[in-house]
Design a protein around this motif. Structure first.
Motif, PDB file in Angstrom:
ATOM      1  N   MET A   1       0.589 -55.024 -73.902  1.00 26.67           N
ATOM      2  CA  MET A   1      -0.685 -55.535 -73.407  1.00 26.67           C
ATOM      3  C   MET A   1      -0.454 -56.265 -72.084  1.00 26.67           C
ATOM      4  O   MET A   1       0.553 -56.927 -71.900  1.00 26.67           O
ATOM      5  N   LYS A   2      -1.413 -56.123 -71.208  1.00 27.37           N
ATOM      6  CA  LYS A   2      -1.458 -57.001 -70.040  1.00 27.37           C
ATOM      7  C   LYS A   2      -2.421 -58.102 -70.434  1.00 27.37           C
ATOM      8  O   LYS A   2      -3.551 -57.824 -70.838  1.00 27.37           O
ATOM      9  N   ASP A   3      -1.963 -59.340 -70.392  1.00 25.74           N
ATOM     10  CA  ASP A   3      -2.888 -60.437 -70.674  1.00 25.74           C
ATOM     11  C   ASP A   3      -2.898 -61.415 -69.511  1.00 25.74           C
ATOM     12  O   ASP A   3      -1.853 -61.833 -69.017  1.00 25.74           O
ATOM     13  N   ALA A   4      -4.113 -61.722 -69.064  1.00 25.81           N
ATOM     14  CA  ALA A   4      -4.280 -62.624 -67.919  1.00 25.81           C
ATOM     15  C   ALA A   4      -5.125 -63.813 -68.354  1.00 25.81           C
ATOM     16  O   ALA A   4      -5.962 -63.688 -69.259  1.00 25.81           O
ATOM     17  N   TYR A   5      -4.904 -64.961 -67.704  1.00 28.08           N
ATOM     18  CA  TYR A   5      -5.631 -66.184 -68.053  1.00 28.08           C
ATOM     19  C   TYR A   5      -6.035 -66.869 -66.756  1.00 28.08           C
ATOM     20  O   TYR A   5      -5.197 -67.062 -65.872  1.00 28.08           O
ATOM     21  N   SER A   6      -7.316 -67.196 -66.669  1.00 28.94           N
ATOM     22  CA  SER A   6      -7.763 -67.893 -65.459  1.00 28.94           C
ATOM     23  C   SER A   6      -8.119 -69.331 -65.791  1.00 28.94           C
ATOM     24  O   SER A   6      -8.601 -69.627 -66.888  1.00 28.94           O
ATOM     25  N   PHE A   7      -7.865 -70.212 -64.838  1.00 28.14           N
ATOM     26  CA  PHE A   7      -8.132 -71.649 -64.993  1.00 28.14           C
ATOM     27  C   PHE A   7      -8.958 -72.103 -63.808  1.00 28.14           C
ATOM     28  O   PHE A   7      -8.545 -71.929 -62.667  1.00 28.14           O
ATOM     29  N   ASP A   8     -10.132 -72.667 -64.120  1.00 28.11           N
ATOM     30  CA  ASP A   8     -11.042 -73.077 -63.049  1.00 28.11           C
ATOM     31  C   ASP A   8     -11.505 -74.502 -63.264  1.00 28.11           C
ATOM     32  O   ASP A   8     -11.403 -75.055 -64.354  1.00 28.11           O
ATOM     33  N   LYS A   9     -12.115 -75.075 -62.166  1.00 31.61           N
ATOM     34  CA  LYS A   9     -12.537 -76.464 -62.273  1.00 31.61           C
ATOM     35  C   LYS A   9     -13.965 -76.627 -62.778  1.00 31.61           C
ATOM     36  O   LYS A   9     -14.321 -77.686 -63.269  1.00 31.61           O
ATOM     37  N   THR A  10     -14.784 -75.578 -62.641  1.00 36.92           N
ATOM     38  CA  THR A  10     -16.163 -75.683 -63.139  1.00 36.92           C
ATOM     39  C   THR A  10     -16.535 -74.391 -63.863  1.00 36.92           C
ATOM     40  O   THR A  10     -15.875 -73.358 -63.703  1.00 36.92           O
ATOM     41  N   GLN A  11     -17.634 -74.487 -64.583  1.00 36.10           N
ATOM     42  CA  GLN A  11     -18.121 -73.311 -65.289  1.00 36.10           C
ATOM     43  C   GLN A  11     -18.478 -72.197 -64.301  1.00 36.10           C
ATOM     44  O   GLN A  11     -18.197 -71.019 -64.521  1.00 36.10           O
TER      45      GLN A  11
ATOM     46  N   THR B   1      -2.110 -71.993 -71.776  1.00 40.63           N
ATOM     47  CA  THR B   1      -2.798 -73.284 -71.630  1.00 40.63           C
ATOM     48  C   THR B   1      -1.765 -74.405 -71.548  1.00 40.63           C
ATOM     49  O   THR B   1      -1.883 -75.330 -70.741  1.00 40.63           O
ATOM     50  N   ASP B   2      -0.742 -74.292 -72.375  1.00 40.24           N
ATOM     51  CA  ASP B   2       0.308 -75.314 -72.382  1.00 40.24           C
ATOM     52  C   ASP B   2       1.028 -75.350 -71.032  1.00 40.24           C
ATOM     53  O   ASP B   2       1.317 -76.422 -70.485  1.00 40.24           O
ATOM     54  N   LEU B   3       1.262 -74.169 -70.495  1.00 36.76           N
ATOM     55  CA  LEU B   3       1.952 -74.085 -69.203  1.00 36.76           C
ATOM     56  C   LEU B   3       1.151 -74.810 -68.112  1.00 36.76           C
ATOM     57  O   LEU B   3       1.686 -75.611 -67.349  1.00 36.76           O
ATOM     58  N   ILE B   4      -0.134 -74.535 -68.086  1.00 40.29           N
ATOM     59  CA  ILE B   4      -0.963 -75.110 -67.033  1.00 40.29           C
ATOM     60  C   ILE B   4      -1.180 -76.607 -67.249  1.00 40.29           C
ATOM     61  O   ILE B   4      -1.161 -77.391 -66.307  1.00 40.29           O
ATOM     62  N   ARG B   5      -1.336 -77.027 -68.498  1.00 42.37           N
ATOM     63  CA  ARG B   5      -1.582 -78.463 -68.703  1.00 42.37           C
ATOM     64  C   ARG B   5      -0.363 -79.282 -68.310  1.00 42.37           C
ATOM     65  O   ARG B   5      -0.496 -80.420 -67.890  1.00 42.37           O
ATOM     66  N   SER B   6       0.830 -78.695 -68.419  1.00 41.90           N
ATOM     67  CA  SER B   6       1.981 -79.508 -68.051  1.00 41.90           C
ATOM     68  C   SER B   6       2.262 -79.473 -66.550  1.00 41.90           C
ATOM     69  O   SER B   6       2.856 -80.396 -66.022  1.00 41.90           O
ATOM     70  N   ASP B   7       1.791 -78.426 -65.853  1.00 49.13           N
ATOM     71  CA  ASP B   7       2.167 -78.308 -64.437  1.00 49.13           C
ATOM     72  C   ASP B   7       1.032 -78.481 -63.434  1.00 49.13           C
ATOM     73  O   ASP B   7       1.277 -78.550 -62.240  1.00 49.13           O
ATOM     74  N   VAL B   8      -0.208 -78.479 -63.911  1.00 49.60           N
ATOM     75  CA  VAL B   8      -1.327 -78.574 -62.960  1.00 49.60           C
ATOM     76  C   VAL B   8      -2.158 -79.805 -63.308  1.00 49.60           C
ATOM     77  O   VAL B   8      -2.679 -79.910 -64.420  1.00 49.60           O
ATOM     78  N   ASN B   9      -2.261 -80.740 -62.350  1.00 50.75           N
ATOM     79  CA  ASN B   9      -3.000 -81.961 -62.701  1.00 50.75           C
ATOM     80  C   ASN B   9      -4.180 -82.249 -61.782  1.00 50.75           C
ATOM     81  O   ASN B   9      -4.896 -83.213 -61.975  1.00 50.75           O
ATOM     82  N   SER B  10      -4.391 -81.383 -60.783  1.00 51.24           N
ATOM     83  CA  SER B  10      -5.477 -81.688 -59.850  1.00 51.24           C
ATOM     84  C   SER B  10      -6.339 -80.459 -59.566  1.00 51.24           C
ATOM     85  O   SER B  10      -5.836 -79.329 -59.560  1.00 51.24           O
ATOM     86  N   TYR B  11      -7.614 -80.718 -59.321  1.00 55.09           N
ATOM     87  CA  TYR B  11      -8.548 -79.633 -58.980  1.00 55.09           C
ATOM     88  C   TYR B  11      -8.085 -78.882 -57.738  1.00 55.09           C
ATOM     89  O   TYR B  11      -8.429 -77.720 -57.530  1.00 55.09           O
ATOM     90  N   LYS B  12      -7.282 -79.562 -56.912  1.00 54.58           N
ATOM     91  CA  LYS B  12      -6.850 -78.940 -55.658  1.00 54.58           C
ATOM     92  C   LYS B  12      -6.009 -77.689 -55.901  1.00 54.58           C
ATOM     93  O   LYS B  12      -5.882 -76.843 -55.035  1.00 54.58           O
ATOM     94  N   LYS B  13      -5.390 -77.624 -57.065  1.00 51.22           N
ATOM     95  CA  LYS B  13      -4.521 -76.464 -57.342  1.00 51.22           C
ATOM     96  C   LYS B  13      -5.282 -75.301 -57.982  1.00 51.22           C
ATOM     97  O   LYS B  13      -4.693 -74.274 -58.314  1.00 51.22           O
ATOM     98  N   LEU B  14      -6.573 -75.496 -58.184  1.00 46.41           N
ATOM     99  CA  LEU B  14      -7.357 -74.459 -58.871  1.00 46.41           C
ATOM    100  C   LEU B  14      -8.157 -73.637 -57.864  1.00 46.41           C
ATOM    101  O   LEU B  14      -8.482 -74.156 -56.800  1.00 46.41           O
ATOM    102  N   PRO B  15      -8.522 -72.396 -58.125  1.00 47.47           N
ATOM    103  CA  PRO B  15      -8.284 -71.664 -59.378  1.00 47.47           C
ATOM    104  C   PRO B  15      -6.874 -71.086 -59.475  1.00 47.47           C
ATOM    105  O   PRO B  15      -6.204 -70.884 -58.461  1.00 47.47           O
ATOM    106  N   ILE B  16      -6.483 -70.798 -60.716  1.00 45.33           N
ATOM    107  CA  ILE B  16      -5.215 -70.110 -60.968  1.00 45.33           C
ATOM    108  C   ILE B  16      -5.506 -68.947 -61.909  1.00 45.33           C
ATOM    109  O   ILE B  16      -6.243 -69.097 -62.878  1.00 45.33           O
ATOM    110  N   ASN B  17      -4.918 -67.815 -61.592  1.00 44.97           N
ATOM    111  CA  ASN B  17      -5.021 -66.680 -62.506  1.00 44.97           C
ATOM    112  C   ASN B  17      -3.617 -66.111 -62.656  1.00 44.97           C
ATOM    113  O   ASN B  17      -3.009 -65.675 -61.685  1.00 44.97           O
ATOM    114  N   ILE B  18      -3.081 -66.193 -63.877  1.00 45.94           N
ATOM    115  CA  ILE B  18      -1.724 -65.705 -64.112  1.00 45.94           C
ATOM    116  C   ILE B  18      -1.742 -64.675 -65.225  1.00 45.94           C
ATOM    117  O   ILE B  18      -2.544 -64.740 -66.139  1.00 45.94           O
ATOM    118  N   TYR B  19      -0.848 -63.718 -65.091  1.00 46.78           N
ATOM    119  CA  TYR B  19      -0.807 -62.673 -66.118  1.00 46.78           C
ATOM    120  C   TYR B  19       0.604 -62.221 -66.408  1.00 46.78           C
ATOM    121  O   TYR B  19       1.532 -62.523 -65.660  1.00 46.78           O
TER     122      TYR B  19
END
Ligand code: ATP
Ligand code: MG
Length: 573
Positions: free
Chosen positions: A157-167, A115-133
């Motif tokens: 463990m493989k851990d993945a995190y997705s970031f989206d603009k809407t539910q 979450t920290d990684l994405i909050r510092s590097d992604v500031n616009s809906y245009k860059k979403l969705p992102i899924n990193i693992y």
């Protein structure tokens, strides 16, 4: 690989500490080595299995638009403070300090970090969705490490995190991962079920667990034979409907119940249903004395209680005798009348129990004919019960099946839990700040190894499926002193290598019996034995699963191996 050069050691005997097949066989076959309780190293064979599984996971993640990164395992305390999990993770977290007294943990998971990684590097809906693992070692100081790499303190463990603009988009990411996970466990040839799970310490809304069926699994799953209901036993709603509310209310009566230790004893002595006896569970939670009442025939579901209390699992303890006495009660005889607890909690459905039996807060005495109705001293909670065999489906009333399983992976809709607590926002299409909608997705890579072995073994050893085997084929030389045998085996070995078959050549100067036993134990799927028939160009061919020997020409055996691997690879879909 020539086994004469391979660093590996098998054990004859089952290690005494190992209780389940996978733990025994992985140790005996030299796949893993224990260095401390719940801490294991991987030897050549074990690490090859890990890498096979990793590769399948990677291919499926990548083809589902996820990208692999690799975050550090040492994480600063501050990030965990932001989400509140530095404390709630409790003693499971390995904590450490650097030379300047700055505090860190060894990552048990990584929601905060991502979450920290994405909050510092992604500031616009245009860059979403992102899924990193990442595929990364995790550290958890488990209360009960057991079953080898099944519940370890250091595990992969493989851990993945997705970031989206809407539910809505989050749900789409969830479904996408669901599909990737089905592919992963199908390709690993596991017999598994997908069940609704509990979000536990991770939190959030919807979650599902991927559970490999196994009698030694620590998890219990239940599913309906007539509708699509399926859940872990912790999550499953309980359709409890004992109801004697048509009885007339009787007068409260104190009775002697000397020597009664259990609800069974009590019900027998008073000749009543167990459901009519209220079970009191005396708990200490962060210094508060909490007593929970449920029907006497049932078990308390701690996961549901934790959700209601909003505390962490490690914060709940059974009350000591002195604490029970401090409530004006006596151990084993806790009841609601006159009880000085800090909180009284009850499952909503105890309201339907009329003329109940309760402890009298006095040694050797109970009350009969207690009526809780809408007593305002109680916090009533919809459902605090553990599901049990014999319960009907909470959705359709159908018959429920129960099975044990090993949780090999899970997927969660986190919603905005972490983005809100960590203030992780982006600018939406209207230029307004919005919190990221997140999901997280775990695969227990090392635990999956043990689940595969649990589902694939016999009295002689492991039977690897081709998708996760350390080597696909093994060529065994019965007598290494025999020139012809050596020559033919070498030819076969070279041909298989040239065809990119992952092959072992057992050229060790050992007795044939030792080699055969090792071969069965380490479970290589396809086998060629070069023995007396070598002079005629013939060998024995067999598979580990069927163990039936065929005497055929060496070239035919080679072709069979190549064809087998090719067919399996084509079939994997
Ligand atoms: P469990 O209920 O078994 O403790 P969990 O809910 O704590 O699992 P997660 O935090 O969701 O597990 O971790 C994701 C995956 O990592 C799990 O599905 C499991 O396969 C694996 N895993 C978790 N804890 C361990 C462990 N101690 N040893 C090996 N694998 C583990
Ligand atoms: Mg856990």
């Amino acid at each position: 690989m020539r086994m004469s050069k391979m660093f590996f050691k098998t054990l004859r005997e089952d290690p005494s500490e190992a209780e389940i097949a996978s733990h025994k066989l992985l140790l005996r076959g030299g796949f893993i080595k224990k260095s401390a309780s719940g801490i294991y190293s991987y030897m050549n064979l074990g690490y090859r299995v890990i890498r096979k599984i990793e590769q399948i996971v990677r291919e499926e993640m990548d083809s589902h638009d996820a990208q692999e990164i690799n975050m550090s395992a040492v994480q600063p305390r501050e990030l965990w403070e932001e989400s509140g999990r530095w404390d709630t993770f409790g003693p499971e977290m390995f904590k450490l300090k650097d030379r300047n007294d700055r505090e860190f943990c060894l990552a048990p998971t990584a929601e905060e970090f991502f979450t920290d990684l994405i909050r510092s590097d992604v500031n616009s809906y245009k860059k979403l969705p992102i899924n990193i693992y990442q595929i990364k070692t995790k550290y958890r100081d488990e209360k009960r490490p057991r079953f080898g790499i099944n519940r370890a303190r250091e595990f992969l463990m493989k851990d993945a995190y997705s970031f989206d603009k809407t539910q809505e988009d989050m749900v789409a990411s969830y479904k996408n991962m669901w599909e990737a996970y089905e592919n992963i466990y199908d390709r690993l040839e596991l017999d598994y079920r997908i069940v609704r799970g509990d979000s536990g310490a991770i939190g959030g809304n919807e979650s599902h667990e991927f559970t490999a069926l196994s009698d030694v699994g620590e998890g219990v799953i239940t599913y309906c034979d007539s509708c699509d209901f399926s859940a872990t036993d912790e999550k499953a709603e309980v359709a409890y409907n004992y109801d004697n509310s048509n009885e007339d209310i009787k007068e409260l009566e104190k009775v002697e119940t000397k020597g009664v230790k259990t609800i069974d004893d009590l019900a027998k002595l008073l000749k009543v249903d167990k459901d009519r006896c209220l079970k009191a569970v005396d708990l200490m939670v962060k210094g508060e004395r909490i007593v929970v009442f449920i029907p006497g025939s049932r078990e308390l579901n701690l996961t549901k209680l934790i959700k209601h209390l909003g505390c962490a699992e490690h914060e709940i303890e059974m009350m000591g005798d002195e604490d029970i006495k401090s409530m004006g009660s006596f151990p084993g005889y806790t009841g609601p009348i006159g009880l000085k607890a800090d909180r009284l909690i009850a499952d909503e459905r105890v309201k339907n129990i009329k003329n109940a039996i309760i402890g009298a807060n006095e040694e050797n005495y109970h009350y009969m004919n207690y009526n809780i109705s809408d007593n305002e001293k109680f916090e009533f909670v919809d459902d605090l019960l553990m599901i049990a065999e014999g319960d009907v489906c909470p959705k359709c009333g159908g018959k429920l099946e129960f099975k044990r399983g090993i949780e090999v992976g899970n997927i969660f809709q986190l919603g905005q839990k972490y983005s809100k607590s960590m203030k992780a926002t982006f600018l939406d299409e209207n230029g307004k700040d919005e919190y990221f909608w997140m999901g997280c997705y775990g695969v227990g890579i090392s635990r999956t190894v043990s689940a595969i072995v649990e589902q694939n073994n016999d009295e002689k050893g492991i039977i690897w499926p081709i998708s996760s085997c350390p080597y696909e084929a093994i060529v065994t030389i019965v007598n290494v002193k025999d020139e012809e045998q050596n020559k033919l085996a070498e030819e076969i070995y070279q041909k298989l290598l040239a065809e990119k078959v992952e092959v072992l050549l057992d050229d060790r100067a050992e007795r044939a019996g030792v080699k055969f036993n090792d071969r069965d134990l380490i479970g290589i799927p396809l086998r060629i034995t070069v023995g007396k028939l070598a002079s005629e160009g013939k060998v024995e061919y067999s598979t580990r699963r069927e163990m039936e020997n065929e005497e055929i020409d060496a070239s035919e055996a080679i072709n069979k191996i190549i064809a087998y691997i090719k067919e399996r690879k084509n079939n994997r879909g």
